[in-house]
Design a protein around this motif. Structure first.
Motif, PDB file in Angstrom:
ATOM      1  N   GLY A 190       0.812  -1.201   0.000  1.00  0.00           N
ATOM      2  CA  GLY A 190       0.000   0.000   0.000  1.00  0.00           C
ATOM      3  C   GLY A 190       0.848   1.255   0.000  1.00  0.00           C
ATOM      4  N   THR A 231       0.484   5.220   0.628  1.00  0.00           N
ATOM      5  CA  THR A 231      -0.443   6.177   1.221  1.00  0.00           C
ATOM      6  C   THR A 231       0.173   7.565   1.273  1.00  0.00           C
ATOM      7  N   TYR A 240      -5.092   9.326   0.719  1.00  0.00           N
ATOM      8  CA  TYR A 240      -5.281   8.509  -0.478  1.00  0.00           C
ATOM      9  C   TYR A 240      -4.333   7.322  -0.397  1.00  0.00           C
ATOM     10  N   THR A 241      -4.842   6.126  -0.673  1.00  0.00           N
ATOM     11  CA  THR A 241      -4.037   4.896  -0.645  1.00  0.00           C
ATOM     12  C   THR A 241      -4.276   4.095  -1.913  1.00  0.00           C
ATOM     13  N   TYR A 242      -3.198   3.695  -2.556  1.00  0.00           N
ATOM     14  CA  TYR A 242      -3.278   2.782  -3.703  1.00  0.00           C
ATOM     15  C   TYR A 242      -2.563   1.502  -3.298  1.00  0.00           C
ATOM     16  N   HIS A 252      -1.223  -2.198  -4.375  1.00  0.00           N
ATOM     17  CA  HIS A 252      -0.876  -3.221  -5.350  1.00  0.00           C
ATOM     18  C   HIS A 252      -1.075  -4.596  -4.705  1.00  0.00           C
ATOM     19  N   TYR A 299      -3.767  -6.054  -3.742  1.00  0.00           N
ATOM     20  CA  TYR A 299      -4.782  -6.108  -2.691  1.00  0.00           C
ATOM     21  C   TYR A 299      -5.465  -7.476  -2.721  1.00  0.00           C
ATOM     22  N   ASN A 346      -5.582  -4.850  -7.812  1.00  0.00           N
ATOM     23  CA  ASN A 346      -5.199  -3.514  -7.388  1.00  0.00           C
ATOM     24  C   ASN A 346      -6.440  -2.783  -6.888  1.00  0.00           C
ATOM     25  N   GLN A 376      -7.920   1.000  -4.614  1.00  0.00           N
ATOM     26  CA  GLN A 376      -7.629   2.321  -4.063  1.00  0.00           C
ATOM     27  C   GLN A 376      -8.650   2.662  -2.990  1.00  0.00           C
ATOM     28  N   TYR A 414      -9.738   6.236  -0.569  1.00  0.00           N
ATOM     29  CA  TYR A 414      -9.520   7.638  -0.287  1.00  0.00           C
ATOM     30  C   TYR A 414     -10.639   8.124   0.621  1.00  0.00           C
ATOM     31  N   GLY A 467     -13.775   2.932  -1.123  1.00  0.00           N
ATOM     32  CA  GLY A 467     -12.824   1.943  -1.614  1.00  0.00           C
ATOM     33  C   GLY A 467     -13.308   1.325  -2.910  1.00  0.00           C
ATOM     34  N   LYS A 476      -9.883  -2.000  -8.589  1.00  0.00           N
ATOM     35  CA  LYS A 476      -9.570  -1.493  -9.926  1.00  0.00           C
ATOM     36  C   LYS A 476      -9.643  -2.578 -10.999  1.00  0.00           C
TER      37      LYS A 476
END
Length: 721
Positions: free
Chosen positions: A512, A514, A538-540, A542, A544, A566, A568, A570, A600, A603
């Motif tokens: 993650g 952030t 904001y958190t993305y 990879h 997940y 993936n 995200q 926020y 959440g 993606k």
């Protein structure tokens, strides 16, 4: 809709009365000799405390909030209920799972007395916070979003840290005998709790005994919903703490045992029919010329059993479906804090955590498909994590400071071969053969980074901004659960959605990234009359760990497999307070508020992430007049419209709840009383999952969300001596 209520045997009220009567049997004169050993101060000579220990994204539960939370619930997670970014879920009333900024359960580093405790259950019925009763908690801290690497790795969403009080010691030449006791009654469910503590100490040695007892029957939902089955609980907790204090050194050893003979889980197919934890926990803190050393070690064994309590029904002919777990965990952590001059601080640390788990389901005689052999779910699996970190804190000017940390965690996992009940179920036989034919050993090498800057722009505004890269390796069930029949797979999963889950040995670690900024406006004077804190983030992530649908057993129940996608997240957390009045005649009146919003998204599947709390907030008015403290609060929750359609997550309507409580202190006694859900509003918990028995035997039910608790009158009497 009504739910069956089963009359359980009532337990001994004399024990509760005896605990509440403890103060009458002791002399209060000893209390004057008490010395509370302060925590070792590892901060440099700066205006503010260490950044790592006082992140603006963190929140500390104050004593008033803790007292009111203990009144409403025996679950330690309830201590955080009005903290920014926090929510919780779970069907068991002693074992809610924490959520920080939309990340739940294993994605939150939950630390109890320095121990990271992994749930020893395929349904996560025994999470870390279930092993400590709220009365034993001295400090409770939640850090959502950016967390320092010294506060632990193998997590994404943040850190929750609860600690028992350090031992108390007497002045030199004196003997200390002190203690506390509390009894609580909650009308909804007829629940009651009792807790007590006694300490005997001189200036060097301290011995403390803690005990607690919690019981309740099924609760009633609001607005005439009726009894909600499988919501009862029973728990006993005992621990003994031995402390040694010599100059600048403190050694603490705690020995404890907890028994939970039963706990219902309305959103699971199973209930907990026994959970016993035995543990040893040690801590050493020493202050040296070069800095401070803190060392901890722990060992724990958990024996866990699941089956169906009477009100689940459905399998009385086969006496349910016994499931057993045996977990042994051990670990250490070492942290050295070294001042490098007046403006710099270096932290170095190492930790190791071992989890060994055996999960097996005994056969049932004459039960058809559940025999004649033992079903091996996790066969002597283990998860070992070795971590190291370095963290540098610098005070560049009186208004600007920074924190930079690096961490590495090596996670090693393996398990033995598995076996189904018999050779007649083709789905499980094929799944077991496929699983046994592959290598099970996996290693994850993870790296974490935290970079943060704090800037006091003015005397009334502080800004804290930063970036964090956090990693989490899969747990044993995410990797090694293998059964694919409906009966076997629906026993796996801590989500309360009624679906079946199967693991994936090829899962990768979540990573993650952030970015967050916190604006802290506050009264520039010492009066602290007002404050406002706003934290967008904001958190993305990879890789997940989410799910994909393999098949559908019925229109309501699917077979889902853990996979890497993936994702995200926020959102924004807001909290504030404002002193409305502060006079000698009318005391102090203060408005407080919390507002949280998170979104959440997956993606890959383009669905909402599961169990994301909708917009919610709390507005409260606190009043303190001499020995009296009162609070009126409203909890607001918006309708939940963004859901995970792969899991058939239900939508829930919005609601508002009114709560009242207050306390009065006199001498050594405190009386606390309150009313939860004053208007007895009907509502459904947005993260509560579904009532699994409502699915029906054919899986054609309505997937009814978990009803929330109706009105409850609560009262508690506490005493110290």
């Amino acid at each position: 809709m009504s739910y069956p209520f089963f009359d359980r045997s009532q337990h001994n009220w004399l024990w509760l009365a005896a605990v509440c009567a403890l103060p009458c049997a002791a002399s209060p004169g000893f209390a004057a000799t008490v010395v509370t050993l302060p925590r070792v101060d590892i901060s440099t000579a700066q205006e503010d405390a260490s950044i790592a220990d006082s992140l603006l994204s963190g929140s500390v539960v104050d004593k008033s909030s803790a007292r009111m939370s203990r009144l409403s619930s025996p679950d330690a997670s309830s201590l955080f209920r009005n903290q920014p970014g926090f929510s919780s879920y779970g069907g068991g009333r002693l074992a809610n799972l924490p959520v920080l900024n939309g990340m739940a359960d294993d994605r939150v580093a939950t630390v109890v007395d320095g121990m990271r405790i992994n749930p020893a259950c395929p349904n996560h019925m025994n999470p870390a916070l279930s092993y400590i009763d709220p009365d034993s908690v001295e400090t409770a801290t939640a850090v959502a979003g950016l967390t320092s690497v010294s506060n632990g790795g193998d997590s994404l969403g943040g850190t929750i840290d609860v600690e028992r009080a350090d031992p108390r010691f007497a002045r030199h030449g004196k003997i200390l005998f002190t203690g506390r006791a509390r009894g609580t009654y909650r009308s909804n469910g007829g629940g009651y709790s009792a807790a007590g503590s006694m300490t005997v100490a001189n200036d060097t040695f301290s011995l403390r005994y803690n005990a607690s007892y919690d019981q309740s029957e099924d609760y009633s939902g609001g607005g005439g919903i009726g009894k909600v089955g499988s919501t009862e609980y029973l728990r006993y907790t005992h621990d003994v703490t031995f402390g040694v204090h010599k100059k600048n050194h403190l050694l603490v050893l705690t020995f404890g045992q907890q028994d939970a003979p039963r706990e219902g889980f309305a959103n699971q197919h199973m209930d907990m029919t026994n959970n016993r934890s035995t543990y040893v926990n040690g801590k050493y803190v020493g202050d040296f010329d070069w800095g401070t050393l803190e060392a901890r070690g722990h060992w724990q064994r958990v024996t866990h059993a699941m089956n169906m309590l009477d009100d689940k029904g459905g399998h009385t002919a086969t006496k349910g479906m016994p499931m057993n777990d045996d977990q042994r965990s051990a670990g250490y952590s070492i942290k050295a804090t070294i001042p490098l001059g007046r403006q710099h601080l270096l932290r170095l640390g190492s930790s190791f955590d071992h989890e060994g788990l055996k999960d097996w389901w005994p056969p049932l005689t004459g039960a058809g498909m559940m025999g004649p052999n033992t079903y091996n779910n996790i066969n002597n699996g283990h998860r070992d994590r070795l971590g190291h970190f370095a963290e540098w804190e610098a005070q560049w000017t009186p208004r600007v400071s920074t924190l930079l940390g690096l961490r590495n965690d090596l996670v090693m996992m393996n398990t033995g071969d598995v076996a189904p009940y018999n050779m007649m179920n083709a789905a499980n036989v094929n799944a077991a053969n496929t699983f046994n034919a592959t290598k099970h050993g996996r290693s994850d090498i993870n790296f974490d980074v935290t970079a943060l800057t704090r800037w006091k722009t003015t005397d009334s505004l502080t800004i804290e901004a930063g970036y964090a890269r956090k990693s989490r390796a899969p747990n044993l069930y995410e990797r090694y659960s293998w059964g694919q029949s409906q009966m076997a797979s629906t026993m796996i999963g801590w989500f309360g959605d009624g679906n079946g889950y199967v693991g994936n040995t090829n899962l990768k670690s979540e990573v993650g990234n952030t970015a967050s900024i916190t604006f802290d406006w506050h009264d520039p004077t010492q009066a602290q009359r007002w404050g406002l804190k706003v934290q967008p983030y904001y958190t993305y992530v990879h890789n997940y760990i989410n799910v994909r649908r393999l098949s559908s057993f019925t229109s309501q129940v699917s077979l889902l497999q853990f996979v890497n996608h993936n994702a995200q997240m926020y959102g924004i957390n807001t909290s504030g307070h404002y002193t409305v009045w502060n006079t000698s005649r009318y005391g102090k009146g203060e408005l407080t508020g919390v507002l949280n919003w998170v979104r959440g998204q997956d993606k890959v599947s383009h669905t909402g992430l599961y169990q994301q709390m909708p917009l919610n907030g709390t507005l409260g008015l606190n009043e303190t007049v001499g020995p009296w403290t009162g609070r009126v609060e409203m909890n607001f929750v918006k309708a939940k419209d963004t859901v995970d359609w792969i899991r058939n997550e239900p939508r829930t309507p919005g609601y508002a709840l009114l709560n009242l409580n207050g306390s009065y202190n006199w001498k050594m006694m405190t009386l606390t009383a309150g009313i939860d859900n004053v208007l007895n509003q009907p509502y459904y918990m947005p993260l509560g999952g579904i009532l699994t028995h409502d699915l029906g035997n054919a899986g054609t039910g309505s997937r009814m969300p978990m009803p929330g608790m109706g009105r409850s009158f609560n009262v508690s009497l506490a005493a110290t001596f």
